[in-house]
Scaffold this motif. Sequence first.
Motif, short mmCIF file in Angstrom:
data_model
loop_
_atom_site.label_atom_id
_atom_site.label_comp_id
_atom_site.label_asym_id
_atom_site.label_seq_id
_atom_site.Cartn_x
_atom_site.Cartn_y
_atom_site.Cartn_z
N GLY A 264 15.34 -16.12 31.62
CA GLY A 264 14.95 -16.63 30.31
C GLY A 264 16.08 -17.41 29.68
O GLY A 264 16.85 -18.09 30.36
N ALA A 265 16.19 -17.32 28.37
CA ALA A 265 17.23 -18.03 27.62
C ALA A 265 17.80 -17.07 26.59
O ALA A 265 17.25 -16.00 26.34
CB ALA A 265 16.64 -19.27 26.93
N VAL A 266 18.92 -17.47 25.98
CA VAL A 266 19.44 -16.72 24.84
C VAL A 266 19.17 -17.52 23.57
O VAL A 266 19.05 -18.74 23.60
CB VAL A 266 20.95 -16.39 24.99
N ASP A 267 19.06 -16.79 22.48
CA ASP A 267 18.67 -17.42 21.22
C ASP A 267 19.80 -18.27 20.66
O ASP A 267 20.97 -17.89 20.69
CB ASP A 267 18.27 -16.35 20.21
N LEU A 268 19.42 -19.43 20.12
CA LEU A 268 20.41 -20.37 19.60
C LEU A 268 21.06 -19.88 18.31
O LEU A 268 22.08 -20.43 17.88
CB LEU A 268 19.75 -21.73 19.36
N PHE A 269 20.49 -18.84 17.68
CA PHE A 269 21.04 -18.33 16.43
C PHE A 269 21.47 -16.87 16.52
O PHE A 269 22.55 -16.50 16.07
CB PHE A 269 20.02 -18.48 15.30
N THR A 270 20.64 -16.02 17.13
CA THR A 270 20.91 -14.58 17.08
C THR A 270 21.81 -14.09 18.21
O THR A 270 22.28 -12.95 18.16
CB THR A 270 19.60 -13.78 17.11
N PHE A 271 22.05 -14.89 19.24
CA PHE A 271 22.95 -14.47 20.32
C PHE A 271 24.39 -14.64 19.82
O PHE A 271 24.86 -15.76 19.62
CB PHE A 271 22.70 -15.32 21.57
N ARG A 272 25.09 -13.54 19.62
CA ARG A 272 26.40 -13.58 18.96
C ARG A 272 27.45 -12.84 19.79
O ARG A 272 28.11 -11.93 19.32
CB ARG A 272 26.31 -12.94 17.56
N TRP A 273 27.61 -13.22 21.03
CA TRP A 273 28.63 -12.61 21.87
C TRP A 273 29.97 -13.30 21.63
O TRP A 273 30.05 -14.52 21.52
CB TRP A 273 28.27 -12.71 23.35
N ALA A 274 31.03 -12.51 21.58
CA ALA A 274 32.37 -13.06 21.33
C ALA A 274 32.74 -14.03 22.44
O ALA A 274 32.58 -13.74 23.63
CB ALA A 274 33.39 -11.93 21.25
N ASN A 275 33.23 -15.21 22.03
CA ASN A 275 33.73 -16.23 22.95
C ASN A 275 32.67 -16.71 23.94
O ASN A 275 33.01 -17.20 25.03
CB ASN A 275 34.95 -15.70 23.73
#
Length: 633
Positions: free
Chosen positions: A353-364
Amino acid sequence: MTIGSCPSPRRIAACALTLCVLVAAARGAGDNVAPEGYTALFNGTDLAGWKGLVADPPARAAMAPARLAEEQGKADERMRAHWRAENGALVFDGKGDSLCTAGDYADFDLYVDWKIEPKGDSGIYLRGSPQVQIWDNPIGSGGLYNNQKNPSGPLFVADRPVGQWNTFRIIMTGERVTVYLNGILVVDDTPFENYWERGKPIYPAGQIELQNHGNTLYFKNIYIRELPAAPARAASSPLLKSGQRVAVAGDSITEQKLYSRFIEDYLLMCRADMNLACMQFGWGGERAPGFHARFANDCLAFKPDVVTTCYGMNDGLYRSYEPGIGGAYGQSMREIVRAVAAAGATMVVGSPGAVDLFTFRWANLPPPVYNDNLAHLRDIARDIAREAGLPFANVHDHMMLAQLRAKPVLGEAYDVCGGDGFHPHPNGHIVMAYAFLKAMGLDGTVGAITVDMQGGATASGGHTVLSAAKGAVELRSVNYPFCFFGDEKSPSATQSILPFVPFNEDLNRLTLVVTNLAGDSAKVTWGAASKVFPRARLEKGINLAAEFLDNPFSEPFRKIDALVAKKQEYETAMIKEAVTRFRWIRTALGDDAEGGKALDALRDKLFARQRALHEEVRAAIAPVTHTLAIGAP
């Protein structure tokens, strides 16, 4: 809902732009320097490897060799008069003919950078036939402009402002074309029609052409990777046959039991006539090697005919892409393909799939960087499917498209890929189910009803007319339309994603046609809801499933969906808490034949319970009797 309601459209645009930059960076070290595996068709300095245009393919084929050579010489003179290499780009002055590759190409993966001026118009001819569209037009570039029977427009307007460089990626396999514009999918595995000879399929090979349309054009960074011939597959024909079993495998996103549930809902209710069965095999945290290791033990007792896979989210290791990631993923996916084939089943190879352009908040790890990683794995999955002649489910790109469409309307915080950025709510799982159901070759026809206002009515696709008089029709339906529920703005509601994914258009068509209407419009009442439609639309046909979200099937559908959810909960517990542990137990037992028989008996009982739950669902899918009334508005 308006685009202006988006609280931060610049962030969405910035993410899309970053994706484009990553795509460009992955291609090569500089202009006209081919990336690994590709060949540069333009060297940046002259017209070597290019020729002028001679007529069209049928006319060229009819020419004697001497005549063709003579005409080619004249065409090359015209080419040199109007095409030139300048500052690392091919430049056309707008006064001559199209520019053609010296060689012919069959299946290929092609990159082309292009730039136009205001009101510019051009295109890329494939195998000598028009065209992947380039133009200054609000419709957007990238569509298959001359298609008549198949889709011709782009899925998304991805053009950069006129005067800036754009990048096409065009993948042609057999008669089908996929197009990316600036890293965004705009044509999805669509048949490419033969413009010159409409009754024939597109030519098996031919030249690539940069189209003249009477205006100044610029091209550079033209790279091609020729693809070996792949096993033939009828991509547009249904994969499933009556009575077959479908296994749905994947990681924790599959174990959410949402897209797997929606797939099962669709196959059991929308195609109730086919008597299909499903089982989900999701496993949280799993990568492709994990499924390969447990496939024989966990899945074979289900006796699947079709296996769908959705791996890659964890295989990307949550960092930027590097070749070792792709190598390990590709190796394991090929092993799964071989294991499924050895079991006598076929496979739908799903991309991650994909990761969200706003809610995906992984460091670096910004969302575009990890989506670039997942896009690399998507390409590997597509290549594997192509090599094996298997269907490919492009989950990644459809989730990206849904985000790019939805966030400007509902706000950037409207997540398509989940609150954590990668475990979607029901809205995103509808997109995933859409990708897999499309890959199965389902044509989307749920049924058709025709009402003659001066006569009777007819129905097809699992629907039977019980009575018809004066525009009132009573029907008995075996096949249900897929039903959607909830808040139109909530990610937790399946209804909210409908404006941004063509589920109803492509997969859920229950068509009503009304003929011999007396007035210019009519009111259609279905269940408790009524809507007025103009005569022209009713004569052409309306999609009841899309127009009436609350309909006579909604409550039966909801009840059966709950039974499917109950069944899939059992399947997760059965596999993870019992069946998969048999591998260790068998090893521990060694040559203990009696112990092996006991395990076989336990496995049979567990799968018998799964079958009983399936039969409980099937028994609940009762035909629905309902009434349509067409009358004065």
